[in-house]
Design an enzyme around this catalytic site. Structure first.
Site, PDB file in Angstrom:
ATOM      1  N   LYS A  43      -2.894  -0.138  11.476  1.00 31.34           N
ATOM      2  CA  LYS A  43      -3.705  -1.373  11.749  1.00 31.34           C
ATOM      3  C   LYS A  43      -3.601  -1.990  13.155  1.00 31.34           C
ATOM      4  O   LYS A  43      -4.683  -2.383  13.594  1.00 31.34           O
ATOM      5  CB  LYS A  43      -2.984  -2.328  10.620  1.00 31.34           C
ATOM      6  CG  LYS A  43      -3.165  -1.920   9.246  1.00 31.34           C
ATOM      7  CD  LYS A  43      -2.811  -3.007   8.304  1.00 31.34           C
ATOM      8  CE  LYS A  43      -1.384  -3.382   8.428  1.00 31.34           C
ATOM      9  NZ  LYS A  43      -0.299  -2.166   8.040  1.00 31.34           N
TER      10      LYS A  43
ATOM     11  N   ARG B  28      -1.225 -10.336   2.504  1.00 32.50           N
ATOM     12  CA  ARG B  28      -0.197  -9.026   2.051  1.00 32.50           C
ATOM     13  C   ARG B  28      -0.004  -9.258   0.512  1.00 32.50           C
ATOM     14  O   ARG B  28       0.429  -8.588  -0.270  1.00 32.50           O
ATOM     15  CB  ARG B  28       0.991  -9.211   2.565  1.00 32.50           C
ATOM     16  CG  ARG B  28       1.121  -7.902   3.538  1.00 32.50           C
ATOM     17  CD  ARG B  28       2.534  -7.969   4.286  1.00 32.50           C
ATOM     18  NE  ARG B  28       2.801  -6.822   4.746  1.00 32.50           N
ATOM     19  CZ  ARG B  28       2.845  -6.621   6.321  1.00 32.50           C
ATOM     20  NH1 ARG B  28       2.357  -7.634   6.999  1.00 32.50           N
ATOM     21  NH2 ARG B  28       3.160  -5.719   6.762  1.00 32.50           N
TER      22      ARG B  28
ATOM     23  N   ARG C  39       5.946   6.430  16.247  1.00 29.88           N
ATOM     24  CA  ARG C  39       5.938   4.867  16.723  1.00 29.88           C
ATOM     25  C   ARG C  39       7.413   4.824  17.510  1.00 29.88           C
ATOM     26  O   ARG C  39       7.280   4.185  18.617  1.00 29.88           O
ATOM     27  CB  ARG C  39       5.683   3.690  15.868  1.00 29.88           C
ATOM     28  CG  ARG C  39       5.869   2.514  16.413  1.00 29.88           C
ATOM     29  CD  ARG C  39       4.999   1.624  15.707  1.00 29.88           C
ATOM     30  NE  ARG C  39       5.546   1.169  14.353  1.00 29.88           N
ATOM     31  CZ  ARG C  39       4.843   0.555  13.420  1.00 29.88           C
ATOM     32  NH1 ARG C  39       3.507   0.339  13.613  1.00 29.88           N
ATOM     33  NH2 ARG C  39       5.207   0.528  12.128  1.00 29.88           N
TER      34      ARG C  39
ATOM     35  N   ARG D 196      11.496  -1.563  16.607  1.00 32.33           N
ATOM     36  CA  ARG D 196      11.417  -2.717  15.490  1.00 32.33           C
ATOM     37  C   ARG D 196      12.665  -2.322  14.633  1.00 32.33           C
ATOM     38  O   ARG D 196      12.904  -1.194  14.275  1.00 32.33           O
ATOM     39  CB  ARG D 196      10.123  -2.483  14.802  1.00 32.33           C
ATOM     40  CG  ARG D 196       8.922  -3.011  15.425  1.00 32.33           C
ATOM     41  CD  ARG D 196       7.470  -2.937  14.741  1.00 32.33           C
ATOM     42  NE  ARG D 196       7.715  -2.918  13.370  1.00 32.33           N
ATOM     43  CZ  ARG D 196       6.628  -3.228  12.614  1.00 32.33           C
ATOM     44  NH1 ARG D 196       5.454  -3.155  13.048  1.00 32.33           N
ATOM     45  NH2 ARG D 196       6.839  -3.416  11.438  1.00 32.33           N
TER      46      ARG D 196
ATOM     47  N   ARG E 232       9.517  -0.971   2.507  1.00 30.78           N
ATOM     48  CA  ARG E 232       8.200  -1.694   3.097  1.00 30.78           C
ATOM     49  C   ARG E 232       6.798  -1.019   2.142  1.00 30.78           C
ATOM     50  O   ARG E 232       6.060  -1.683   1.770  1.00 30.78           O
ATOM     51  CB  ARG E 232       7.861  -1.330   4.449  1.00 30.78           C
ATOM     52  CG  ARG E 232       8.887  -2.384   5.298  1.00 30.78           C
ATOM     53  CD  ARG E 232       8.865  -1.710   6.717  1.00 30.78           C
ATOM     54  NE  ARG E 232       7.994  -1.846   7.450  1.00 30.78           N
ATOM     55  CZ  ARG E 232       7.580  -1.049   8.531  1.00 30.78           C
ATOM     56  NH1 ARG E 232       8.440  -0.330   8.701  1.00 30.78           N
ATOM     57  NH2 ARG E 232       6.587  -1.288   9.160  1.00 30.78           N
TER      58      ARG E 232
HETATM   59  P1  AMP Z   1       4.038  -5.867  10.106  1.00 28.62           P
HETATM   60  O1  AMP Z   1       4.416  -5.857  11.753  1.00 28.62           O
HETATM   61  O2  AMP Z   1       2.769  -6.307   9.677  1.00 28.62           O
HETATM   62  O3  AMP Z   1       4.406  -4.395   9.738  1.00 28.62           O
HETATM   63  O4  AMP Z   1       5.119  -6.910   9.483  1.00 28.62           O
HETATM   64  C1  AMP Z   1       6.450  -6.708   9.406  1.00 28.62           C
HETATM   65  C2  AMP Z   1       7.130  -7.227   8.506  1.00 28.62           C
HETATM   66  O5  AMP Z   1       6.787  -8.886   8.600  1.00 28.62           O
HETATM   67  C3  AMP Z   1       6.801  -7.100   6.978  1.00 28.62           C
HETATM   68  O6  AMP Z   1       7.489  -5.802   6.551  1.00 28.62           O
HETATM   69  C4  AMP Z   1       7.212  -8.462   6.299  1.00 28.62           C
HETATM   70  O7  AMP Z   1       8.695  -8.361   6.047  1.00 28.62           O
HETATM   71  C5  AMP Z   1       6.843  -9.391   7.330  1.00 28.62           C
HETATM   72  N1  AMP Z   1       5.384 -10.117   7.135  1.00 28.62           N
HETATM   73  C6  AMP Z   1       4.301  -9.693   8.007  1.00 28.62           C
HETATM   74  N2  AMP Z   1       3.185 -10.062   7.713  1.00 28.62           N
HETATM   75  C7  AMP Z   1       3.486 -10.591   6.568  1.00 28.62           C
HETATM   76  C8  AMP Z   1       2.889 -11.350   5.315  1.00 28.62           C
HETATM   77  N3  AMP Z   1       1.434 -11.469   5.437  1.00 28.62           N
HETATM   78  N4  AMP Z   1       3.467 -11.673   4.153  1.00 28.62           N
HETATM   79  C9  AMP Z   1       4.971 -11.428   3.919  1.00 28.62           C
HETATM   80  N5  AMP Z   1       5.569 -10.824   4.965  1.00 28.62           N
HETATM   81  C10 AMP Z   1       4.873 -10.668   6.074  1.00 28.62           C
END
Ligand code: AMP
Length: 208
Positions: free
Chosen positions: A15, A90, A129, A141, A152
Site C-alpha cells: 500500500k 481499517r 522491507r 518499524r 497484524r
Molecule cells: P500501518 O503503517 O498502516 O501498517 O499501521 C501501523 C499500525 O498503526 C497498525 O498496525 C495499527 O496498530 C496502527 N494503525 C494505523 N492505521 C490505523 C487505523 N486506521 N486504525 C487503527 N489502527 C491503525
C-alpha cells in the site's frame, strides 16, 4: 488530477509503495494513519502515548483516535484537491465515519483499490522491507517482526477484511493483483482507474 482514493490490503501488500507512486503520478497527497501515528509516538504526544503499545503488539488503535486524526487532517487545505488514504479506514465503524466526514464536506469517494496478495508472501515481503530499511540506515518499524506480523494479519482478517464487502456493495471496489512486480501493480492500478473513469481533471466534470 483530482481523486479521492483508498488503498486497502493486508500488511506487506504494498500500500505504502503504491500510494507514493500514485502521489507522483497524479499529484495528490498520501494520508497514512500509520505514518501519522508513528510520528505521534516519536513525538510523545497524548495520541502517541495511547497508540504506542497497541501498535507494537499489532493491534488496532481505537477508532475514535484515528477518526479524530483523519478528521483534523482532512480539514487542511492540501486535502481539498484529492488524496489517497493508506491504512485508513481499517474497520467498518471507521468507514462509516469517513462516509459521514466526506458527506459533510460534500466530497465524494472515487474508488477503493484493493491490493490482493497471497498471505504466504506477506512474511517474506515484510522481511524484505526490514532488510531494505536496514540497508538505507533507517530505523526499522517496531511492528515489523514475524510474531507481531501474525497479530497484524489477524487484526486485518477480523476487522479490516469486511471492508472489501462494504465497498463492493457501494460499487467503489477495484481489485488489483498485488502479487505482480511493483511496476506492473502500478500500471494495473492506473489501468483500472482509467477504465472506471476515475482520474479527472481538476476542472473536469465530476461524476457524483
Ligand atoms: P500501518 O503503517 O498502516 O501498517 O499501521 C501501523 C499500525 O498503526 C497498525 O498496525 C495499527 O496498530 C496502527 N494503525 C494505523 N492505521 C490505523 C487505523 N486506521 N486504525 C487503527 N489502527 C491503525
Amino acid at each position: 488530477m483530482f481523486m479521492r482514493l483508498i488503498l486497502l490490503g493486508p500488511p506487506g501488500a504494498g500500500k505504502g509503495t503504491q500510494a507514493q507512486r500514485l502521489v507522483h503520478h497524479y499529484g495528490i497527497i498520501q494520508l497514512s494513519t500509520g505514518d501519522m501515528l508513528r510520528a505521534a509516538v516519536a513525538a510523545g504526544t497524548p495520541v502517541g502515548l495511547k497508540a504506542k503499545d497497541i501498535m507494537a503488539s499489532g493491534g488496532l488503535v481505537p477508532d475514535d483516535v484515528v477518526i479524530g486524526i483523519i478528521s483534523d487532517r482532512l480539514e487542511q487545505a492540501d486535502a481539498k484537491d484529492g488524496f489517497i488514504l493508506d491504512g485508513f479506514p481499517r474497520t467498518v465503524p471507521q468507514a462509516e465515519a469517513l462516509d459521514r466526514l466526506l458527506q459533510s464536506k460534500d466530497f465524494a469517494l472515487d474508488a477503493v483499490i484493493e491490493l490482493r496478495v497471497d498471505e504466504s508472501a506477506l512474511l517474506q515481503r515484510v522481511e524484505n522491507r526490514v532488510a531494505e530499511m536496514t540497508e538505507r540506515g533507517e530505523q526499522v518499524r517496531a511492528d515489523d517482526k514475524p510474531e507481531v506480523l501474525s497479530q497484524r494479519l489477524a487484526s486485518y482478517r477480523a476487522l479490516t477484511e469486511p471492508l472489501i464487502r462494504y465497498y463492493s456493495e457501494r460499487s467503489k471496489l477495484l481489485t488489483v493483483d498485488g502479487m505482480m512486480a511493483i511496476d506492473d501493480v502500478t500500471r494495473d492500478i492506473r489501468r483500472v482507474l482509467r477504465r472506471s473513469g476515475v482520474p479527472m481533471s481538476k476542472f473536469g466534470v465530476r461524476r457524483w
